[in-house]
Design a protein around this motif. Structure first.
Motif, PDB file in Angstrom:
ATOM      1  N   GLU A 114      -1.073  -9.977  10.436  1.00 25.70           N
ATOM      2  CA  GLU A 114      -2.281  -9.515  11.111  1.00 25.70           C
ATOM      3  C   GLU A 114      -2.347  -7.995  11.218  1.00 25.70           C
ATOM      4  O   GLU A 114      -3.353  -7.450  11.684  1.00 25.70           O
ATOM      5  N   ALA A 115      -1.308  -7.307  10.779  1.00 21.41           N
ATOM      6  CA  ALA A 115      -1.226  -5.856  10.961  1.00 21.41           C
ATOM      7  C   ALA A 115      -1.564  -5.068   9.699  1.00 21.41           C
ATOM      8  O   ALA A 115      -1.413  -3.838   9.685  1.00 21.41           O
ATOM      9  N   TRP A 116      -2.032  -5.728   8.649  1.00 22.88           N
ATOM     10  CA  TRP A 116      -2.349  -5.002   7.420  1.00 22.88           C
ATOM     11  C   TRP A 116      -3.434  -3.943   7.649  1.00 22.88           C
ATOM     12  O   TRP A 116      -3.313  -2.798   7.202  1.00 22.88           O
ATOM     13  N   GLY A 117      -4.505  -4.322   8.319  1.00 28.81           N
ATOM     14  CA  GLY A 117      -5.599  -3.380   8.546  1.00 28.81           C
ATOM     15  C   GLY A 117      -5.142  -2.165   9.321  1.00 28.81           C
ATOM     16  O   GLY A 117      -5.471  -1.022   8.958  1.00 28.81           O
ATOM     17  N   VAL A 139      -0.255  -4.897  -4.270  1.00 29.88           N
ATOM     18  CA  VAL A 139      -1.376  -5.518  -3.559  1.00 29.88           C
ATOM     19  C   VAL A 139      -1.516  -6.969  -4.025  1.00 29.88           C
ATOM     20  O   VAL A 139      -1.557  -7.254  -5.222  1.00 29.88           O
ATOM     21  N   ASP A 140      -1.576  -7.889  -3.068  1.00 33.50           N
ATOM     22  CA  ASP A 140      -1.741  -9.301  -3.400  1.00 33.50           C
ATOM     23  C   ASP A 140      -2.755  -9.926  -2.452  1.00 33.50           C
ATOM     24  O   ASP A 140      -3.454  -9.213  -1.709  1.00 33.50           O
ATOM     25  N   ASP A 141      -2.838 -11.251  -2.456  1.00 36.87           N
ATOM     26  CA  ASP A 141      -3.859 -11.944  -1.665  1.00 36.87           C
ATOM     27  C   ASP A 141      -3.755 -11.661  -0.176  1.00 36.87           C
ATOM     28  O   ASP A 141      -4.748 -11.752   0.550  1.00 36.87           O
ATOM     29  N   ARG A 142      -2.564 -11.318   0.299  1.00 36.03           N
ATOM     30  CA  ARG A 142      -2.383 -11.081   1.728  1.00 36.03           C
ATOM     31  C   ARG A 142      -3.165  -9.872   2.214  1.00 36.03           C
ATOM     32  O   ARG A 142      -3.575  -9.822   3.379  1.00 36.03           O
ATOM     33  N   GLU A 148      -9.172  -3.082  -0.435  1.00 34.93           N
ATOM     34  CA  GLU A 148     -10.468  -2.720  -1.000  1.00 34.93           C
ATOM     35  C   GLU A 148     -11.335  -1.985   0.003  1.00 34.93           C
ATOM     36  O   GLU A 148     -12.015  -1.005  -0.336  1.00 34.93           O
ATOM     37  N   LEU A 149     -11.305  -2.418   1.258  1.00 33.38           N
ATOM     38  CA  LEU A 149     -12.091  -1.749   2.282  1.00 33.38           C
ATOM     39  C   LEU A 149     -11.658  -0.298   2.445  1.00 33.38           C
ATOM     40  O   LEU A 149     -12.483   0.604   2.609  1.00 33.38           O
ATOM     41  N   VAL A 150     -10.347  -0.079   2.408  1.00 31.96           N
ATOM     42  CA  VAL A 150      -9.835   1.283   2.542  1.00 31.96           C
ATOM     43  C   VAL A 150     -10.214   2.115   1.318  1.00 31.96           C
ATOM     44  O   VAL A 150     -10.672   3.254   1.433  1.00 31.96           O
ATOM     45  N   GLU A 151     -10.059   1.545   0.138  1.00 32.28           N
ATOM     46  CA  GLU A 151     -10.341   2.285  -1.096  1.00 32.28           C
ATOM     47  C   GLU A 151     -11.803   2.735  -1.179  1.00 32.28           C
ATOM     48  O   GLU A 151     -12.102   3.810  -1.691  1.00 32.28           O
ATOM     49  N   HIS A 152     -12.721   1.923  -0.658  1.00 35.07           N
ATOM     50  CA  HIS A 152     -14.145   2.218  -0.794  1.00 35.07           C
ATOM     51  C   HIS A 152     -14.621   3.369   0.089  1.00 35.07           C
ATOM     52  O   HIS A 152     -15.726   3.865  -0.072  1.00 35.07           O
ATOM     53  N   ARG A 153     -13.803   3.800   1.039  1.00 35.87           N
ATOM     54  CA  ARG A 153     -14.263   4.863   1.932  1.00 35.87           C
ATOM     55  C   ARG A 153     -13.250   6.004   2.053  1.00 35.87           C
ATOM     56  O   ARG A 153     -13.205   6.686   3.055  1.00 35.87           O
ATOM     57  N   ARG A 161      -3.015   2.318  -7.240  1.00 35.64           N
ATOM     58  CA  ARG A 161      -2.291   1.066  -7.084  1.00 35.64           C
ATOM     59  C   ARG A 161      -1.190   1.006  -8.132  1.00 35.64           C
ATOM     60  O   ARG A 161      -1.404   1.373  -9.289  1.00 35.64           O
ATOM     61  N   LEU A 162      -0.023   0.532  -7.713  1.00 39.99           N
ATOM     62  CA  LEU A 162       1.090   0.341  -8.632  1.00 39.99           C
ATOM     63  C   LEU A 162       1.700  -1.037  -8.428  1.00 39.99           C
ATOM     64  O   LEU A 162       1.703  -1.566  -7.308  1.00 39.99           O
TER      65      LEU A 162
END
Length: 303
Positions: A114-117, A139-142, A148-153, A161-162
Motif C-alpha cells: 500500500e506504500a508504493w504511491g 516495474v511490474d503489476d504491483r 505511470e501516474l508519476v511519469e506523466h507529471r 525505467r530499467l
C-alpha cells in the motif's frame, strides 16, 4: 522551518556507543554551523535496557521515541527495526550510498504494497532537491499504475525505467549515472550491496521514512562486538546516517549536505583512519570546506 529538534539516540552495545559519540559531535558542530539546535536524548534500549529494567524496550524509552522528531540508531538489526516500527507509521526504506568526493545516490523501496504511491512521491521530492533523475527498476503489476501516474507529471525530471539486470549492471560499471532509484523491497538490498561494495571510499546509511515523525536512521553495520572498546571502528556510516537524518528526518538539508560532503571528502580509506576519533576529527575538519562548496554544488544536496 522548525529550528530546534528532539532526537532519540539508541547506542545499543558493541561499537554503538563509540560511533554514536562521534555522530553526536558531528551534529553539534553542524548545528552550530547552520543555526539550529538538536536536543539528543540517549535512552536505554536493547541489552543495556534489559540489564537495567528487565526489558529491551522499556516504557520510558518508548515514550521518548514517540515524542521525538527523529530516531538515530547506532547499529543495524532486523530485530531492532521490528521493535521500533511496531509503534510508527513508516512507509518506505531509504539507503544512501555516498562515494568518495561529491557523488551519492538514494535507493527507495516501499515497506508494504500500500506504500508504493507514497514512496514514489517521496522519490520525486528527493530528485527535485538533488540532480533531478529518477530510475524506476523492475516495474511490474504491483506498481505499474503508480509509476505511470508519476511519469506523466514529472516536468523537469529525467525519468527512466530499467530491468533489474540492467540496473545491477549499471550500478557496477556506471554508478554515477544514478540519483534516486526506486525498486521493489526484494531488489533494494541487492542494489545497495552492489553499489556500495565495489570500491574504497563508499559509505552507506539507511532510514525508514513515514509521513509523520519520527523516522528512523542508522548505519549499515551491526554492533560488531569484536571491535568494541578498541577505538578503531569506522564512524563513516554513522556520520552519514546523521546526515541522512538531518535531511530526511528534520528537514535541515543545508546542514545535511555539509556533513554528507565532509564524509565524502574525508574518504573511507582505512590507511588514513588512525582511530574512530581520529577519522571523525578528519570529517569535522572538512565541515568548513564542505559548507562552502555546498553553496556551489546544489545538485549533491542530500535528498
Amino acid at each position: 522551518m522548525k529550528r530546534a529538534y528532539t532526537v532519540v539516540c539508541l547506542a545499543r552495545h558493541g561499537i554503538g556507543p563509540e560511533v554514536m559519540a562521534e555522530a553526536s559531535r558531528a551534529l553539534t558542530a553542524v548545528s552550530l554551523q547552520h543555526g539550529f539546535h538538536v536536543d539528543e536524548r540517549h535512552v536505554p534500549f536493547g541489552a543495556d535496557a534489559l540489564t537495567r529494567f528487565g526489558r529491551t524496550f522499556p516504557l520510558s524509552s518508548r515514550s521518548a521515541l514517540l515524542g521525538a522528531d527523529a530516531v538515530l540508531v547506532a547499529a543495524r538489526s532486523d530485530a531492532v527495526l521490528t521493535a521500533l516500527e511496531a509503534d510508527l507509521d513508516l512507509r518506505s526504506s531509504i539507503s544512501r550510498v555516498r562515494f568518495e568526493g561529491r557523488a551519492e545516490l538514494s535507493i527507495l523501496a516501499p515497506l508494504g504494497t500500500e506504500a508504493w504511491g507514497w514512496t514514489l512521491e517521496r522519490a520525486v521530492l528527493l530528485a527535485r532537491r538533488s540532480r533531478a533523475r529518477i530510475t524506476l527498476v523492475g516495474v511490474d503489476d504491483r506498481w505499474e499504475r503508480e509509476a505511470e501516474l508519476v511519469e506523466h507529471r514529472l516536468d523537469g525530471l529525467d525519468v527512466e525505467r530499467l530491468t533489474p539486470s540492467d540496473a545491477i549492471r549499471a550500478l557496477i560499471f556506471t554508478p554515477g549515472r544514478f540519483d534516486v532509484v526506486v525498486c521493489a523491497p526484494e531488489l533494494a538490498r541487492t542494489a545497495v550491496e552492489v553499489a556500495a561494495s565495489l570500491a574504497n571510499g563508499r559509505t552507506v546509511a539507511w532510514g525508514r521514512l513515514g509521513p509523520t515523525a519520527p523516522s528512523i536512521f542508522g548505519p549499515a553495520h551491526g554492533v560488531v562486538d569484536t571491535l568494541a572498546g578498541q577505538g578503531v571502528a569506522d564512524p563513516s556510516s554513522m556520520l552519514l546516517a546523521a546526515a541522512l537524518m538531518l535531511a530526511e528526518g528534520l528537514g535541515e538539508r543545508s546542514g545535511a549536505a555539509t556533513l554528507s560532503r565532509a564524509v565524502g571528502l574525508a574518504g573511507g580509506d582505512v590507511a588514513r583512519r588512525p582511530s574512530t576519533r581520529g577519522h571523525a576529527d578528519l570529517v569535522l575538519s572538512q565541515l568548513p570546506v564542505a559548507a562552502a562548496n555546498a553553496e556551489f554544488h546544489r545538485e549533491e544536496a542530500c535528498g
